[in-house]
Design a protein around this motif. Structure first.
Motif, mmCIF file in Angstrom:
data_model
loop_
_atom_site.group_PDB
_atom_site.id
_atom_site.type_symbol
_atom_site.label_atom_id
_atom_site.label_comp_id
_atom_site.label_asym_id
_atom_site.label_seq_id
_atom_site.Cartn_x
_atom_site.Cartn_y
_atom_site.Cartn_z
ATOM 1 N N LEU A 25 32.034 -35.569 24.743
ATOM 2 C CA LEU A 25 33.325 -36.069 24.255
ATOM 3 C C LEU A 25 33.982 -35.044 23.347
ATOM 4 C CD1 LEU A 25 35.258 -38.460 24.061
ATOM 5 C CD2 LEU A 25 33.903 -39.336 22.191
ATOM 6 N N GLY A 26 33.179 -34.470 22.438
ATOM 7 C CA GLY A 26 33.724 -33.443 21.558
ATOM 8 C C GLY A 26 34.251 -32.264 22.356
ATOM 9 N N GLY A 60 44.289 -34.246 19.820
ATOM 10 C CA GLY A 60 43.010 -33.684 19.445
ATOM 11 C C GLY A 60 42.999 -32.197 19.614
ATOM 12 N N GLY A 61 41.857 -31.629 19.358
ATOM 13 C CA GLY A 61 41.737 -30.187 19.445
ATOM 14 C C GLY A 61 40.501 -29.724 18.726
ATOM 15 N N GLY A 62 40.533 -28.504 18.251
ATOM 16 C CA GLY A 62 39.349 -27.895 17.676
ATOM 17 C C GLY A 62 38.746 -28.673 16.531
ATOM 18 N N PHE A 63 39.575 -29.074 15.584
ATOM 19 C CA PHE A 63 39.015 -29.752 14.413
ATOM 20 C C PHE A 63 38.378 -31.065 14.807
ATOM 21 C CE2 PHE A 63 42.495 -27.200 12.847
ATOM 22 C CZ PHE A 63 41.785 -26.389 12.009
ATOM 23 N N GLN A 64 39.139 -31.845 15.590
ATOM 24 C CA GLN A 64 38.635 -33.166 15.955
ATOM 25 C C GLN A 64 37.371 -33.041 16.806
ATOM 26 O OE1 GLN A 64 41.689 -32.006 16.250
ATOM 27 N NE2 GLN A 64 43.216 -33.511 15.636
ATOM 28 N N GLY A 65 37.435 -32.150 17.805
ATOM 29 C CA GLY A 65 36.272 -31.987 18.667
ATOM 30 C C GLY A 65 35.064 -31.514 17.887
ATOM 31 N N GLY A 66 35.297 -30.537 17.010
ATOM 32 C CA GLY A 66 34.188 -30.036 16.197
ATOM 33 C C GLY A 66 33.598 -31.125 15.332
ATOM 34 N N THR A 67 34.476 -31.945 14.760
ATOM 35 C CA THR A 67 33.986 -33.033 13.919
ATOM 36 C C THR A 67 33.167 -34.018 14.726
ATOM 37 O OG1 THR A 67 36.128 -32.798 12.889
ATOM 38 C CG2 THR A 67 34.736 -34.535 12.098
ATOM 39 N N ILE A 68 33.632 -34.299 15.957
ATOM 40 C CA ILE A 68 32.894 -35.262 16.775
ATOM 41 C C ILE A 68 31.507 -34.729 17.091
ATOM 42 C CG2 ILE A 68 32.839 -36.374 19.021
ATOM 43 C CD1 ILE A 68 35.930 -36.405 18.827
ATOM 44 N N LEU A 91 37.568 -21.898 20.114
ATOM 45 C CA LEU A 91 36.828 -21.169 19.080
ATOM 46 C C LEU A 91 36.798 -21.961 17.783
ATOM 47 C CD1 LEU A 91 38.104 -17.535 19.631
ATOM 48 C CD2 LEU A 91 35.891 -18.482 20.178
ATOM 49 N N VAL A 92 37.962 -22.514 17.441
ATOM 50 C CA VAL A 92 38.017 -23.341 16.222
ATOM 51 C C VAL A 92 37.034 -24.499 16.335
ATOM 52 C CG1 VAL A 92 39.479 -24.875 14.872
ATOM 53 C CG2 VAL A 92 40.373 -22.714 15.627
ATOM 54 N N GLY A 93 36.989 -25.087 17.543
ATOM 55 C CA GLY A 93 36.065 -26.201 17.740
ATOM 56 C C GLY A 93 34.629 -25.797 17.481
ATOM 57 N N PHE A 94 34.223 -24.666 18.064
ATOM 58 C CA PHE A 94 32.852 -24.210 17.838
ATOM 59 C C PHE A 94 32.605 -23.966 16.357
ATOM 60 C CE2 PHE A 94 32.517 -23.200 22.374
ATOM 61 C CZ PHE A 94 31.245 -23.648 22.588
ATOM 62 N N LYS A 95 33.576 -23.328 15.723
ATOM 63 C CA LYS A 95 33.382 -22.970 14.328
ATOM 64 C C LYS A 95 33.260 -24.212 13.460
ATOM 65 C CE LYS A 95 35.211 -19.914 10.821
ATOM 66 N NZ LYS A 95 33.881 -19.574 10.367
ATOM 67 N N VAL A 96 34.193 -25.154 13.682
ATOM 68 C CA VAL A 96 34.164 -26.367 12.865
ATOM 69 C C VAL A 96 32.877 -27.139 13.107
ATOM 70 C CG1 VAL A 96 35.278 -28.581 12.512
ATOM 71 C CG2 VAL A 96 36.641 -26.546 12.679
ATOM 72 N N ALA A 97 32.465 -27.222 14.386
ATOM 73 C CA ALA A 97 31.235 -27.957 14.683
ATOM 74 C C ALA A 97 30.058 -27.332 13.943
ATOM 75 C CB ALA A 97 30.987 -27.964 16.189
ATOM 76 N N ALA A 98 29.954 -26.000 14.021
ATOM 77 C CA ALA A 98 28.822 -25.342 13.366
ATOM 78 C C ALA A 98 28.888 -25.526 11.855
ATOM 79 C CB ALA A 98 28.811 -23.862 13.717
ATOM 80 N N GLU A 99 30.109 -25.386 11.302
ATOM 81 C CA GLU A 99 30.233 -25.502 9.851
ATOM 82 C C GLU A 99 29.857 -26.894 9.374
ATOM 83 O OE1 GLU A 99 34.186 -24.314 9.436
ATOM 84 O OE2 GLU A 99 33.680 -22.236 9.033
#
Lengths: 90, 122, 231, 85, 124, 500, 171
Positions: free
Chosen positions: C117-118, C130-138, C210-218
């Motif tokens: 889903l993310g 949605g987008g990077g931030f939301q996906g990363g958070t999920i 890329l933002v998604g990956f970064k936010v998820a990792a962070e």
């Protein structure tokens, strides 16, 4: 249009109620759960106000992540606002 | 008063109330966690305010999906939404830092009462 | 006494806020210079991105997003610095005891779906909300579910920080590629494709992924750090 | 159709009001979390309904994500109440 | 009104009624386990019915709605019981024993498990 | 040309993301890379500055969208000067703290240098950006790095100081957001030049309210009076070099944002009474508090706040001479305060509480550092022939031009107060006997630290003896700030002159 | 976690891939080539990394007989769900609250954790019951209207219909 007005009004009331509850509640855990309710109402409002991106962000961040960091802070510190009552009531 | 006006007043009024409630918590509450909760309530109010100024009556989200290209005139302002997106994420970062500072403070002082944490002059 | 002063102050403050925001003159001619129309039009014609908010976040105001990612990076780093006690030992538990069978197996079953889903949210950032931030958070929330359900579910801090660093570096590098190929930092230098296709919008979806990956990792690192904190 | 939506929204709001009363009355943390859980489900339904009202399928994603994450939020609180965190 | 709208509308109304009953059940029931019973079942069916109803209404001109609705329904049917189970277990572990009519003996089979657990903890 | 203004932001961010990666392989890199980046920023900023002095203001658009639509970076004589000073000070602070935590923890050093680098980058961003929301983002970057740096030592009080700073910082950030909302709702734009061009169309009522919120929002970074409660604690509890970084870099960015807002955005011509009042109150409160302080760093912090008050007073005069004097003061303060903080933290290195009484007679043990500290103290209290004298003199002449006799009198009184409290320290340092029971053990300063101090001292002497070496640049910067129309024209129309 | 053989790994990977692709299509609601290709790639990636986690079932589950029973289970489950809701509605709306709650236990024959979870979830959603815990094979059920405290009878009352079908699906 009226049902939109109704929805918005209802969610706004929930929002204010939850905010007041979060501020006045002595038990910090309940206050944190109330911030979850604030986040819930905000999500609905953002969707009604045609901002699905923001609603998604609020849902993603406000529901689980904020709750967990607050709860871990509570776990590591105290659960009650005035600390005379440090033992768990419930 | 028509619907749009009512929605506008309601949203703005609620955001102002939220900001005031949060400010009240920040200024009067003794518990550090309560202060942070107050800050996040203020943030919520401001985000709502921003979304409120972008709203257009009967508008739709600024997202083009197949078949809705004619809806451009009805779309709400996308800029405040982008700003809120940024603001929410920044607010979360600040909250996380604040809570970790609270954990540190508790480790040293064994209390969260702001009156008892007063080594430095407030 | 203090409360009375505060309430008086709040009343004055609230009065000024109210006369500012509630008067009909507020936002009277906001659309005068056609901001909204400009963004909507250019998003469709130049960027071919269905979601205007994404276009603004990643392209028009992409510099803000770079700053925002940095804020999250700083917050995650600061958390580590502030709570720093000792190095975490490998295999250190995050929760006292594992969750019940039902929650445990439910978490296992739903975990891949949450990650998907993310991924869906940030891959489709330019088409749907949605987008990077939301996906990363999920995705981070999915990891949170596993972390609180199992005692020995561990993530390598090094892998997280490598993902985070690589994503951040690539973000800046894409910015510089915009400077080289397009003429200004973060410029959309790739072909934009057809509106509403998955492969459209040029560099926008790439940066958002890329933002998604970064936010998820962070965020996963942040949760991991704070879960290990024992009062 | 509009009438049905109207009735539905009112009913959901009423349900939510009862949940809120339970939230305020408590008496235990568990009861409040139950109320939060119920409100999450009600909210998902409301979000789906609203996306139907606005006739945009892309809004449904919000409901989906809200449902999934609300579930995780409840699990987090439950795990804390269990004393496992 | 077409046939889709009729069926969908009925489903939506049923869902709304059950959602309302879920809220009411939360309010009326005497203890947390019974509240969970009412809350989970009624809201789950209510949400499922409502969401499917929306899908049916929209299916007339767009099949994609139905697919999305189906995935939401699956998620809800999957996650709601888990969360209520987690809550129930958590509350039992906090020694919130269920309400039992007239305090009859033998109605609480789980208590002995908890007592064993307690003893083990004490030994530690 | 080695780059465009955006490199000033992008390169530090790139390096910040890169450091954890390279640090896994090569541990020393966490110290060296920030230094290289800061040196590069200094060179880039200086060369861009020299370039724009010849070719005029350079406006860089980002993501290819012209000024009112996208974000733009403005590199003008004013912003270029400030950016150069900041990056240079960042480099000096890095040089001073190069061996910081060298024998303790790799992780801690890594985080310290990342925070320091992003603090500098964020401050430069505040200065060169041309968009108010972007400025908000940079303020948050600076804010979070500053909170983390303040709480860096695990001592008892640092978390408290950081928490205080955080509360004020986030409240003020909220105020800034509200101001941005008002401006956006009224004018429909976030670009500074566009706002400045259209400010007439904004209702006076909204202008005043937005301005108040802006002042609250930026005031925390600019250390104006009621909002500077965080500063003394943060300066005291943060690691030594960080105090220098705060006073040399962050505060400058705050003052710039404030002044830009007052002069360009809200274009209030003539003497700006608000700034003068704010500045005077800040000045008086801070200097009288400084007189009472027992701790060295707290005293320096209050002195720093007072200097910022003086800067605001000078800006508030609104004339060319006033702005010139204010910029001169900022430049001097940016050089002298870090010298005081850095040498002061060498002097008090082995103390925990950093009382002034603890450095009694240290001149016998650490003569060089003491002399440098005394040099800084003399310079900042405005004694000739050091650099501080010329800036104070220019403030006085500017006030005399405007017949503001009250200000002249006040500035003179304040100078006397400053001399009193700085001489108290110098007196203890030089004319008291070293006393084992009271004083601390001397600390042998590191080689890199001494180089940093000598560079700063050399600059003070240079400006003191040849003030003409900088006044030309300051003059151009003052012109740039006062010439709002030129700023608007450059940003809105001439944004295309790309540096090849 | 016990180590898996290569065959098991591949089997799990494939079944996970299959299900996730279906979920992806449901998310995107389109069969456009680009979306499908991206989806297949992403799901392959995710299912590769979650092989040790996704232990629900192997490829065997796609045998026609099992699929048939799954559909049958769905029908039974829907019927029970509606029944349970009418039950709840009756209880909630009756002013006197006709309840007689208690907790009962019974033993189940199911082997894997997943089938137990499905059974527990089904029990939660069926009339008057809420699963509180599973310890080993023993289910502890909160029953809103206790008819019997005997484990055997409780089993026939509560779980038998579901479990018969689940045994056919999972074991």
């Amino acid at each position: 249009m009226e049902y939109l007005l109704f929805t918005i009004g209802f969610l706004l009331l929930v929002l204010i109620g939850a905010a007041l509850y979060a501020v006045y509640q002595k038990d910090l855990l309940y206050a944190v759960i109330a911030t979850g309710v604030i986040s819930l109402a905000l999500t609905g409002l953002f969707l009604v106000l045609q901002a699905p991106d923001v609603a998604l962000t609020e849902a993603a961040i406000g529901v689980a992540l904020t709750t967990i960091i607050f709860i871990i802070t509570i776990r590591n510190t105290v659960r009650f606002e005035d600390e005379k009552d440090k033992k768990m009531k419930h | 008063m028509d619907t749009a006006e009512l929605i506008r007043l309601g949203v703005y009024g609620t955001s102002i109330l939220l900001i005031l409630i949060g400010l009240y918590a920040v200024l009067t509450k003794k518990s550090l966690i309560k202060i942070i909760i107050g800050l996040s309530i203020i943030d919520g109010g401001i985000h709502l305010l921003l979304i409120g100024i972008g709203y257009v009556k009967g508008g739709t989200a600024p997202i083009f999906s197949p078949g809705s290209e004619d809806a451009v005139a009805r779309m709400v302002d996308p800029v405040p939404q982008a700003l809120v997106l940024t603001a929410i994420v920044i607010g979360f970062g600040v909250t996380a830092v604040a809570l970790s500072l609270i954990i540190r403070l508790y480790r040293h002082h064994n209390t969260l009462n702001i009156d008892e944490i007063k080594n430095l002059k407030w | 006494m203090k409360k009375a002063i505060v309430i008086f102050f709040l009343a004055v403050f609230g009065y000024f806020m109210a006369i500012t925001f509630l008067s009909p003159e507020f936002e009277a001619d906001r659309n005068r210079n056609g901001v909204k129309d400009f963004y909507l039009e250019k998003t469709v014609s130049d960027l071919k991105t269905a979601n205007t908010v994404t276009a603004i976040v990643v392209n028009f105001r992409g510099f803000d997003t770079l700053g925002e990612v940095t804020v999250l990076f700083l917050a995650a780093t600061a958390l580590g610095s502030i709570l720093f006690k000792k190095r975490h030992h490998i295999g250190e538990r995050t929760v006292l005891y594992p969750a019940s069978t039902i929650v445990g197996s439910g978490a296992k079953l739903i975990f891949p779906a949450i990650i998907l889903l993310g991924a869906y949210v940030f891959i489709h950032g330019h088409l749907t909300p949605g987008g990077g931030f939301q996906g990363g958070t999920i995705i981070a929330t999915g990891f949170l579910l596993m972390l609180i359900s199992y005692r020995n579910f561990s993530i390598s801090h090094n892998i997280l920080s490598v993902i985070e660093s690589l994503a951040g570096i690539l973000f800046v590098v894409f910015g510089f590629m915009g400077l080289i190929y397009g003429g200004s930092f973060l410029e959309n230098f790739m072909g934009t494709g057809i509106l509403n296709d998955l492969f459209s919008g040029g560099v926008i979806p790439v940066i958002y992924i890329l933002v998604g990956f970064k936010v998820a990792a962070e965020l996963t690192g942040l949760i991991y750090t704070i879960l290990h904190e024992k009062g | 159709m509009v009438t049905i939506f109207y009735i539905t929204i009112v009913l959901i709001a009423l349900g939510m009001i009862f949940a809120i009363i339970r939230f305020i009355k408590g008496p235990t943390a568990g009861d409040r979390t139950v109320a939060l859980d119920t409100m999450t489900t009600l909210m998902v339904a409301l979000l789906v309904l609203l996306s139907a009202v606005f006739d945009r399928i892309i809004y449904v994603d919000v409901a989906l994500i809200y449902g999934v994450l609300g579930f995780i939020g409840v699990i987090v609180v439950a795990r804390y109440l269990e004393g496992a965190l | 009104m077409t046939i889709y709208q009729t069926i969908g509308g009925i489903l939506i109304l049923i869902g709304a009624v059950f959602l309302f009953l879920g809220g009411l059940g939360i309010y009326r029931m005497p203890d947390i386990y019974n509240r969970l019973q009412a809350g989970t079942k009624a809201t789950t069916l209510g949400a499922m019915s409502l969401i499917l109803g929306v899908g049916v209404v929209k299916m007339e001109d767009d099949w994609t709605w139905m697919v999305k609705m189906a995935i939401i329904v699956i998620f809800i049917a999957f996650s709601n019981p888990i969360s209520s189970h987690a809550l129930a277990r958590a509350m039992y572990h906090r020694k919130k024993y269920p309400y039992i009519k007239d305090n009859k003996e033998g109605m609480d089979a789980y208590r002995k498990v908890m007592e064993k657990e307690e003893e083990r903890k004490k030994k530690k | 040309m080695v780059g465009t203004p955006v490199f000033l932001i992008a390169i530090p961010l790139l390096a910040a993301f890169l450091i954890p990666l390279i640090g896994m392989i090569w541990k020393e890199s966490v110290r060296i890379i920030p230094g290289l980046v800061l040196a590069y920023m200094t060179v880039l900023s200086a060369s861009l500055y020299l370039f724009i002095l010849e070719n005029g203001t350079y406006v860089e658009t980002i993501a290819g969208w012209q000024a009112p639509w996208g974000i733009d970076l403005v590199f003008s004589p004013l912003t270029g000067l400030l950016a150069t000073i900041m990056t240079f000070m960042g480099f000096i602070v890095w040089l001073y703290s190069y061996r910081f935590k060298s024998n303790v923890e790799f992780e801690a050093a890594k985080k310290y240098f990342i925070f320091l680098m992003l603090l500098v980058a964020g401050s430069v961003g505040i200065v060169i950006t041309g968009d108010i929301f972007n400025q908000f983002v940079f303020i948050e970057i600076v804010g979070i790095s500053a909170y983390a740096l303040t709480a860096f030592y695990t001592g008892r009080n640092s978390a408290e100081a950081a928490f205080k700073y955080l509360i004020m910082g986030s409240l003020s950030a909220s105020a800034l957001l509200i101001a941005i909302i008002i401006v956006y709702a009224q004018l429909g734009t976030l670009n500074m030049a566009e706002i400045a061009a259209n400010i007439d169309q904004m209702n006076v009522h909204y202008r005043i309210i937005a301005m108040i919120f802006f002042i609250i929002g930026i005031g925390v970074e600019a250390e104006i009076f009621p909002l500077n409660g965080w500063a003394p604690d943060a300066y005291t509890e943060a690691p030594g070099p960080v105090g220098g970084a705060f006073s040399g870099i962050v505060v400058k960015a705050g003052i710039y944002a404030m002044v830009r807002m007052m002069f360009t955005l809200f274009d209030i011509s003539g003497p700006m009474k608000i700034l003068i009042v704010i500045g005077l109150v800040t000045l008086i409160v801070a200097e009288t508090s400084a007189l009472r302080q027992e701790k060295l760093k707290r005293m320096l912090a209050y002195s720093s706040i007072g200097q910022m008050g003086l800067v605001l007073v000078a800006f508030g005069m609104g004339t060319k001479a006033g702005v010139f004097a204010a910029l001169f003061l900022m430049l001097n303060h940016a050089i002298i305060k870090p010298l005081l903080f850095l040498s002061g933290s060498f002097l008090t290195f082995n103390t925990t509480e950093k009382y002034i009484s603890q450095i009694t007679g240290m001149a016998k043990k650490m003569p060089v550092v003491s002399v440098l500290f005394a040099l800084g103290a003399l310079a900042i209290s405005g004694l000739p022939p050091f650099s501080g004298f010329w800036s104070k003199l220019s403030v006085l002449t500017a006030a005399a031009d405007e017949n503001l006799m009250l200000i002249i009198a006040l500035v003179l009184i304040i100078s006397v107060i400053e001399i009193v409290y700085y001489f108290r320290v110098i007196n203890r340092l030089f004319f008291f006997e070293y006393d084992e029971s009271v004083s601390v053990k001397p600390h042998k300063p590191g080689f890199n630290g001494m180089i940093a101090l000598f560079i700063l001292a050399g600059l003070i002497l240079l400006i003191g003896f040849y003030p003409a070496s900088v006044t030309g640049y300051l003059d151009l910067a003052a012109d740039d700030l006062l010439n709002t129309h030129q700023y608007i024209d450059k940003v809105l129309q001439l944004g295309q002159s790309i540096i090849q | 976690m016990k180590s898996l053989t290569i065959g098991e790994k591949i089997s799990r990977f494939l079944i996970n891939w299959f299900f996730l692709t279906i979920v992806w299509i449901a998310f995107t609601t389109t069969f456009a080539t680009q979306e499908l290709l991206t989806g297949i790639f992403v799901t392959a990636l995710i299912s590769f990394f979650t092989i040790p986690l996704f232990t629900c079932c192997t490829l065997k589950i796609l045998a026609p007989k099992r699929v048939f029973y799954m559909l049958y289970y769905l029908i039974v489950f829907t019927r029970e769900l509606i029944k349970s809701n009418l039950d709840v509605a009756r209880r909630v709306l009756t002013p006197s609250l006709p309840i007689n709650p208690g907790i009962v236990e019974f033993k189940s024959n199911l082997k894997t954790d997943y089938s137990k979870m499905v059974l527990a979830n089904s029990i939660t959603l069926t009339p008057g019951t809420l699963s509180i815990d599973i310890i080993g094979d023993t289910f502890y059920i909160h029953w809103i209207d206790v008819k019997t405290t005997d484990p055997e009878k409780a089993y026939t009352e509560i779980a038998e219909t579901f479990e018969k079908i689940l045994l056919k699906i999972f074991d």
